[in-house]
Structures are given as structure tokens and as C-alpha cells.
Design an enzyme around this catalytic site. Structure first.
Site, PDB file in Angstrom:
ATOM      1  N   HIS A  31      47.179  29.212  43.295  1.00  0.00           N
ATOM      2  CA  HIS A  31      45.795  29.603  43.540  1.00  0.00           C
ATOM      3  C   HIS A  31      45.143  29.898  42.194  1.00  0.00           C
ATOM      4  O   HIS A  31      45.604  30.768  41.452  1.00  0.00           O
ATOM      5  CB  HIS A  31      45.765  30.847  44.434  1.00  0.00           C
ATOM      6  CG  HIS A  31      44.405  31.195  44.956  1.00  0.00           C
ATOM      7  ND1 HIS A  31      43.388  31.673  44.160  1.00  0.00           N
ATOM      8  CD2 HIS A  31      43.891  31.133  46.204  1.00  0.00           C
ATOM      9  CE1 HIS A  31      42.316  31.897  44.892  1.00  0.00           C
ATOM     10  NE2 HIS A  31      42.590  31.579  46.136  1.00  0.00           N
TER      11      HIS A  31
ATOM     12  N   HIS B 218      47.098  41.390  43.576  1.00  0.00           N
ATOM     13  CA  HIS B 218      46.917  41.589  42.141  1.00  0.00           C
ATOM     14  C   HIS B 218      46.246  42.926  41.836  1.00  0.00           C
ATOM     15  O   HIS B 218      45.659  43.567  42.711  1.00  0.00           O
ATOM     16  CB  HIS B 218      46.115  40.438  41.524  1.00  0.00           C
ATOM     17  CG  HIS B 218      44.691  40.332  41.999  1.00  0.00           C
ATOM     18  ND1 HIS B 218      44.326  39.902  43.236  1.00  0.00           N
ATOM     19  CD2 HIS B 218      43.512  40.599  41.366  1.00  0.00           C
ATOM     20  CE1 HIS B 218      43.017  39.890  43.370  1.00  0.00           C
ATOM     21  NE2 HIS B 218      42.489  40.320  42.247  1.00  0.00           N
TER      22      HIS B 218
ATOM     23  N   GLU C 220      35.790  44.785  41.105  1.00  0.00           N
ATOM     24  CA  GLU C 220      35.280  43.741  41.980  1.00  0.00           C
ATOM     25  C   GLU C 220      34.541  44.339  43.178  1.00  0.00           C
ATOM     26  O   GLU C 220      35.127  45.093  43.965  1.00  0.00           O
ATOM     27  CB  GLU C 220      36.430  42.863  42.484  1.00  0.00           C
ATOM     28  CG  GLU C 220      37.270  42.243  41.369  1.00  0.00           C
ATOM     29  CD  GLU C 220      38.497  41.518  41.904  1.00  0.00           C
ATOM     30  OE1 GLU C 220      38.681  41.492  43.144  1.00  0.00           O
ATOM     31  OE2 GLU C 220      39.273  40.989  41.100  1.00  0.00           O
TER      32      GLU C 220
ATOM     33  N   HIS D  48      36.990  46.977  45.057  1.00  0.00           N
ATOM     34  CA  HIS D  48      38.331  47.133  44.507  1.00  0.00           C
ATOM     35  C   HIS D  48      38.151  47.367  43.010  1.00  0.00           C
ATOM     36  O   HIS D  48      37.814  46.448  42.265  1.00  0.00           O
ATOM     37  CB  HIS D  48      39.174  45.891  44.762  1.00  0.00           C
ATOM     38  CG  HIS D  48      39.282  45.538  46.214  1.00  0.00           C
ATOM     39  ND1 HIS D  48      39.261  44.241  46.672  1.00  0.00           N
ATOM     40  CD2 HIS D  48      39.391  46.326  47.314  1.00  0.00           C
ATOM     41  CE1 HIS D  48      39.368  44.235  47.992  1.00  0.00           C
ATOM     42  NE2 HIS D  48      39.439  45.491  48.408  1.00  0.00           N
TER      43      HIS D  48
ATOM     44  N   HIS E 262      45.002  45.098  45.397  1.00  0.00           N
ATOM     45  CA  HIS E 262      44.386  44.506  46.569  1.00  0.00           C
ATOM     46  C   HIS E 262      44.924  43.092  46.760  1.00  0.00           C
ATOM     47  O   HIS E 262      45.633  42.554  45.912  1.00  0.00           O
ATOM     48  CB  HIS E 262      42.859  44.500  46.471  1.00  0.00           C
ATOM     49  CG  HIS E 262      42.310  43.921  45.207  1.00  0.00           C
ATOM     50  ND1 HIS E 262      42.359  44.572  43.993  1.00  0.00           N
ATOM     51  CD2 HIS E 262      41.704  42.731  44.962  1.00  0.00           C
ATOM     52  CE1 HIS E 262      41.796  43.836  43.061  1.00  0.00           C
ATOM     53  NE2 HIS E 262      41.403  42.700  43.622  1.00  0.00           N
TER      54      HIS E 262
END
Length: 431
Positions: free
Chosen positions: A288, A331, A337, A361, A367
Site C-alpha cells: 500500500h 501506523h 491527520e 489521529h 491508528h
């Protein structure tokens, strides 16, 4: 709706536009007399001495100069707040909110602003404010400008028209608009009710991110950004001008519409962008990729590669990664964020994160996918998959994002958000 409007195209171009023929002076900016007996007025959103490639300014040719207005008086800030947020301590807890209800009583854009979080310092010209707007009425005889930062509009529900000094922008969910610091505007509702998100950028103006090894094309393309053509109001009456200045709201009487710019030239004007035109890049092999590949706009900080704020989207796209856990991985991040959802379902949070909702977050707060999403993605039979009918976004900043007292204590906060990870199982059985 937007087909009724004309636009100039090209991000950051030096534009010129006139609503009356010959209103723009030729070969100079401030002649002794301007055609139609207009006034010349310069408007700067960078210092005079900023480097040429960063310098932003317009010349306006207007019916009256901006100095023709009344004395400002302080007014109630309502639920609008400005960084630094000091009314409550900032917790490292992961947070999520339901959508803010649109009021039943008559509420225009200014009265319907609710601050959820902020960071940095507006006075120090660093950081951002994050707001939600909810409204069911147009601004009638009322105008607004923000001296603290530029405003990035992200509509989530309903269509509206931004009437600005430079002209008109029509926006709807799936589009964004940016109004530079200090530009006066009024919000007209096309839909009966509207709701959306606003990033108030105190720092360097938003620009397009670099493409790096991708090369000359892809992500956001300059040609897809649209700017208004000149359109002016010649109206007299009892009007109100509201200013957000140094963290507070002020209002003054003004006997005419401040949107009386007959012609303008420059490169610091409002603009809009259709997020469907973002050319998504993604992996065609494995793993990803980092969300930075979905950056639409960025406000640089003093550190290269570390943004004051990045505006990132997660639009419809193909996912074809092989032998890969496809949702965002678990992560912890030095960046903070703040996410919102415009429509559909976000792939890492299938439950509880709904259109109009939000999550935060912060720096180093862990999260990632909820327990059910992990189980589903870990055991899925992998094949090319089209992510349809979804549009999420993120305001990502190098500074810790502090929620307001209202955000922490209001009814929209989901007190059981952390429960989405409680079902994560231990599978390790030893070596």
C-alpha cells in the site's frame, strides 16, 4: 449549475478580466484616471519583496476603494475559534465525530461556522484552523473576509455560489474552492441546506505538490483549476461587513456592496477544482503506497518535504496490489491527520465513519483498520478491485492538531470510537 458560469483556467496564472470593455488599463496599473471613473487598488497576499515566483497580488479597478466603510465593532465569535487552542488540553487519544446537524433556525454561512480543531498560531502565520460550515440561508446584505488565512472549502452536502471580489464560483460536493486571505465574499445557497469542511490556512499559500519521478503529468494538472471572470455589484444600501481578524470577529456598516470590482488583473484570486480530475497514481505491484501520492494541494513549511498542511484525497480508483494487505496499514506518524468523508465508505473504517463525519489521529497516536476490516482484508481472495462511490479526504499537518472544547465535549463526539480496535485478536503462538 456550473455550466452557467464562465471561468479562466490555469493554476496561479497572471489573469486579466473585465466586466466592462476597456476597464483594465493597458501598459500600467495606476493611471491618473481610470476608465468609467473607477478607482485602482492593489491587493497583496505576499510581501512586496517576495521572490517573483512566489509573489501574489492583484490590481482591482472598482467603483469605490475599500477604505469606504464604517468603524469595526467586536461581535460574538459563536463557536468559531483560532489557534492557538488553549481552552482545553490536547489529548493523544484517537477521536471521531458524527456529522454536525444543520440548524432548524435561519443560519447563514458566518453564523454556521463551527471550529473543530486548530494548530500553530494565526498571528504567527503557521498552522491551520479546521471548521465545519452548516447553513440553510444565503448571506443577505452581509459580506465576509478573513484576514487570518486563506479558506479551503470542501463541500459535503448541497450546492452554493461564492460571490467574491473577483467574480463568482459555483461549487458542489466533489469540488473544492480556495479563497485567498482577505478577499471579501458572500455565500449564496443553491440547495436548501449546505454542509461542508473548511481548512483555514494561516501559513504559506496552497500550491500544487511536486511530481518528482512521476514526471511532467499526473496528480493535479494546472489546466484543471478554474478562476472567476470579473462580475461586479453596483448596489447601495445598509449592508454589514464581517471580518475575522487576529482570531476574533468584527463587523462594520457599509453603505454599498464591497463586491464592486469591475476589472482585475493578477495571480491571487479565488479558484475551484473538480476532484474527479485528480489523476490518481497507485501501485501496480505490491504494498500500500503512502497517502502522500494523493496530495491535491500543499502549504509548505520552513522544512522541505514537511508540510504546514497537505490536502489529500482518497477518490474512486483501482486497487490491484498483489500479495498485499490492501487497506491502509497500522501506523504511527510524526504528522497529524484530520479526516473527513464526503460520500460513501472509507476502506479502513467501514462502520461509524459516515459522510459529514470526522476523525483526528494526532502525532504518534496509533491508528489503522478496525478489527473487522483487518479480518476481511487479511483473508480476501485478491483480484483487481474498483473502489467506487467513495470520496474521503485528509488535512495532514506537521503540527499537533488541538481539538476545541466544543469538539471534545459536544454531542457529535463518538465516545466509543476506540472500541473499533478492541476486537483485534492475538494470533501469535510462539516460535
Amino acid at each position: 449549475m456550473s455550466n452557467e458560469f464562465q471561468y479562466l483556467t490555469g493554476f496561479g496564472n497572471e489573469f486579466e478580466t473585465e466586466a466592462l470593455p476597456g476597464a483594465l488599463p493597458i501598459g500600467q496599473f495606476s493611471p491618473q484616471k481610470v476608465k468609467y471613473d473607477l478607482y485602482a487598488e492593489q491587493y497583496n497576499t505576499t510581501a512586496f519583496t517576495a521572490p517573483r515566483d512566489e509573489n501574489r497580488r492583484n490590481w482591482f479597478y472598482r467603483i469605490r476603494p475599500s477604505v469606504v466603510q464604517g468603524d469595526y465593532q467586536a461581535m460574538d465569535n459563536g463557536l468559531l475559534r483560532t489557534a492557538p487552542i488553549t481552552e482545553v488540553p490536547t489529548p493523544p487519544t484517537m477521536l471521531r465525530w458524527n456529522p454536525i446537524d444543520i440548524p432548524a433556525e435561519k443560519t447563514d454561512f458566518v453564523d454556521g461556522l463551527v471550529t473543530m480543531a486548530a494548530n500553530g498560531s494565526a498571528n504567527g502565520q503557521a498552522g491551520i484552523g479546521i471548521h465545519v460550515y452548516v447553513a440553510n440561508a444565503s448571506m443577505d446584505g452581509r459580506y465576509f473576509y478573513n484576514a487570518d488565512g486563506e479558506l479551503l472549502f470542501v463541500p459535503q452536502q448541497g450546492e452554493l455560489v461564492l460571490h467574491t471580489e473577483c467574480g463568482k464560483l459555483a461549487i458542489r460536493p466533489g469540488e473544492i474552492a480556495v479563497i485567498p486571505r482577505g478577499i471579501k465574499f458572500s455565500v449564496e445557497l443553491i440547495s436548501e441546506q449546505v454542509r461542508g469542511y473548511i481548512c483555514e490556512n494561516y501559513g504559506n499559500p496552497l500550491i500544487l505538490p511536486e511530481r518528482g519521478p512521476v514526471g511532467a503529468n499526473g496528480y493535479t494538472n494546472e489546466r484543471d483549476f478554474q478562476y472567476p471572470v470579473a462580475a461586479f455589484e453596483d448596489k447601495e444600501g445598509d449592508f454589514e461587513l464581517v471580518a475575522k481578524f487576529n482570531g476574533n470577529l468584527f463587523c462594520c456598516d457599509i453603505g454599498h456592496s464591497p463586491l464592486d470590482v469591475v476589472a482585475w488583473t493578477g495571480n491571487s484570486a479565488p479558484y475551484k477544482y473538480d476532484l474527479a480530475r485528480f489523476n490518481v497514481m497507485n501501485t501496480v505491484s505490491f504494498d500500500h503506497p503512502d497517502p502522500s501520492i494523493f496530495t491535491v494541494l500543499t502549504s509548505p513549511s520552513g522544512t522541505p518535504g514537511v508540510a504546514n498542511v497537505d490536502f489529500v484525497i482518497f477518490p474512486p480508483r483501482w486497487m490491484v496490489a498483489e500479495n498485499t494487505f490492501r487497506p491502509p496499514y497500522y501506523h504511527r506518524n510524526i504528522m497529524s491527520e484530520f479526516m473527513g468523508l464526503i460520500e460513501g465508505v472509507y476502506d479502513a473504517k467501514e462502520h461509524g465513519f459516515v459522510p459529514g463525519g470526522m476523525s483526528l489521529h494526532n502525532c504518534m497516536s496509533p491508528h489503522g483498520p478496525e478489527a473487522d476490516v483487518f479480518e476481511k482484508a487479511s483473508n480476501a481472495e485478491l483480484e483487481p478491485q474498483r473502489y467506487e462511490n467513495t470520496l474521503a479526504f485528509m488535512f495532514e499537518s506537521r503540527y499537533v492538531i488541538s481539538p476545541t472544547k466544543y469538539a471534545l465535549e459536544g454531542k457529535e463526539r463518538q465516545p466509543n470510537y476506540l472500541d473499533c480496535w478492541k476486537g483485534i485478536k492475538k494470533y501469535y503462538k510462539g516460535a
